[in-house]
Design a protein around this motif. Structure first.
Motif, PDB file in Angstrom:
ATOM      1  N   SER A  80      -0.259   9.101   7.625  1.00  0.00           N
ATOM      2  CA  SER A  80       1.001   8.956   7.266  1.00  0.00           C
ATOM      3  C   SER A  80       1.198   8.279   5.757  1.00  0.00           C
ATOM      4  O   SER A  80       2.351   8.284   5.186  1.00  0.00           O
ATOM      5  N   THR A  81       0.386   8.078   5.228  1.00  0.00           N
ATOM      6  CA  THR A  81       0.249   7.660   3.798  1.00  0.00           C
ATOM      7  C   THR A  81      -0.318   8.608   2.878  1.00  0.00           C
ATOM      8  O   THR A  81      -0.950   9.440   2.937  1.00  0.00           O
ATOM      9  N   ARG A 137       9.211   3.579   7.812  1.00  0.00           N
ATOM     10  CA  ARG A 137       8.733   4.380   6.620  1.00  0.00           C
ATOM     11  C   ARG A 137       9.129   3.369   5.253  1.00  0.00           C
ATOM     12  O   ARG A 137      10.015   2.632   5.167  1.00  0.00           O
ATOM     13  N   ARG A 138       8.282   3.583   4.340  1.00  0.00           N
ATOM     14  CA  ARG A 138       8.444   2.957   2.888  1.00  0.00           C
ATOM     15  C   ARG A 138       8.117   4.018   1.899  1.00  0.00           C
ATOM     16  O   ARG A 138       7.046   4.661   2.269  1.00  0.00           O
ATOM     17  N   GLY A 139       8.875   4.033   0.923  1.00  0.00           N
ATOM     18  CA  GLY A 139       8.499   4.797  -0.138  1.00  0.00           C
ATOM     19  C   GLY A 139       8.753   4.167  -1.713  1.00  0.00           C
ATOM     20  O   GLY A 139       9.544   3.536  -1.777  1.00  0.00           O
ATOM     21  N   ARG A 188      -1.545   5.849  10.691  1.00  0.00           N
ATOM     22  CA  ARG A 188      -1.492   4.952   9.395  1.00  0.00           C
ATOM     23  C   ARG A 188      -1.917   5.759   8.213  1.00  0.00           C
ATOM     24  O   ARG A 188      -1.420   6.034   6.955  1.00  0.00           O
ATOM     25  N   ARG A 201       4.588   7.537  -0.106  1.00  0.00           N
ATOM     26  CA  ARG A 201       5.184   7.144   1.284  1.00  0.00           C
ATOM     27  C   ARG A 201       4.107   6.850   2.194  1.00  0.00           C
ATOM     28  O   ARG A 201       3.106   7.226   2.150  1.00  0.00           O
ATOM     29  N   GLU A 202       4.418   5.826   2.847  1.00  0.00           N
ATOM     30  CA  GLU A 202       3.758   5.115   3.939  1.00  0.00           C
ATOM     31  C   GLU A 202       4.573   4.842   5.157  1.00  0.00           C
ATOM     32  O   GLU A 202       5.802   4.638   5.099  1.00  0.00           O
ATOM     33  N   GLY A 203       3.839   4.848   6.141  1.00  0.00           N
ATOM     34  CA  GLY A 203       4.642   4.070   7.713  1.00  0.00           C
ATOM     35  C   GLY A 203       4.444   5.082   8.619  1.00  0.00           C
ATOM     36  O   GLY A 203       4.644   6.392   8.431  1.00  0.00           O
TER      37      GLY A 203
END
Length: 190
Positions: free
Chosen positions: A80-81, A99-101, A77, A93-95
């Motif tokens: 990937s953030t 993914r969420r951005g 986590r 960007r995270e997840g």
């Protein structure tokens, strides 16, 4: 690892690429050390006998599950953030699997502030709050390394973006060759 160029416009450059502060991964590292040490000690205490191998295997499997949940997932986590400041916008960007951005154009940012507790000042971390024009409300980024430097950088980039846009608009109003747009009416006699 450079930020993927496919997300950037042709004239856009990455100015700063951040992950959450390294203290975010301190707890998983401590858990890793404690679990490995505890399982090693526990495996050594298992009495000799026909079930010794199965008990040790059970300990290893439980430890692997604990490490997966409490160490691997938080590390992935963290890795990937991404918080990326470019010459035109701010990207989040995270997840891991999902993914969420979010992208915030520098021209839409109206205010950038930061806060730090005493502990965060000691370790060089903080919270950055970004206000934007529109109804989406404030964007709050927690555990940002060098939060005061990031706040100053964002304010500087917002000013540079405004200057760049003003120059582009002035260039458009003059035309590419320095004349007024359309050319024919720039020489009109009054």
């Amino acid at each position: 690892m450079p930020y993927p160029d496919k997300l950037l416009a042709d004239d856009e450059e990455v100015v700063r690429h951040l992950h959450p502060h390294w203290l975010t991964v301190l707890r998983p590292v401590v858990v890793l050390l404690l679990v490995v040490g505890g399982v090693s000690f526990g495996a050594a205490l298992v009495p000799a006998g026909p079930q010794q191998g199965m008990i040790r295997l059970g300990l290893v499997l439980v430890a692997a599950l604990v490490l997966l949940v409490l160490v691997v997932v938080p590390l992935l986590r963290w890795r990937s953030t991404h918080y990326v400041v470019t010459t035109h916008r701010l990207l989040f960007r995270e997840g891991i699997l999902a993914r969420r951005g979010r992208d915030l154009g520098l021209s839409r940012i109206t205010d950038v502030s930061y806060t730090q507790t005493l502990w965060e000042r000691v370790v060089g971390s903080g919270t950055v709050t970004i206000e934007t024009a529109g109804d989406s409300g404030a964007t709050v980024l927690r555990r940002i390394p060098d939060s005061d430097g990031v706040q100053q950088l964002l304010n500087h980039m917002i000013e540079e973006d405004a200057d760049r846009r003003a120059q582009e608009n002035a260039g458009y109003m003059r035309g590419d060759d320095g004349s007024a747009p359309g050319g024919w009416y720039s020489t009109a006699v009054l």
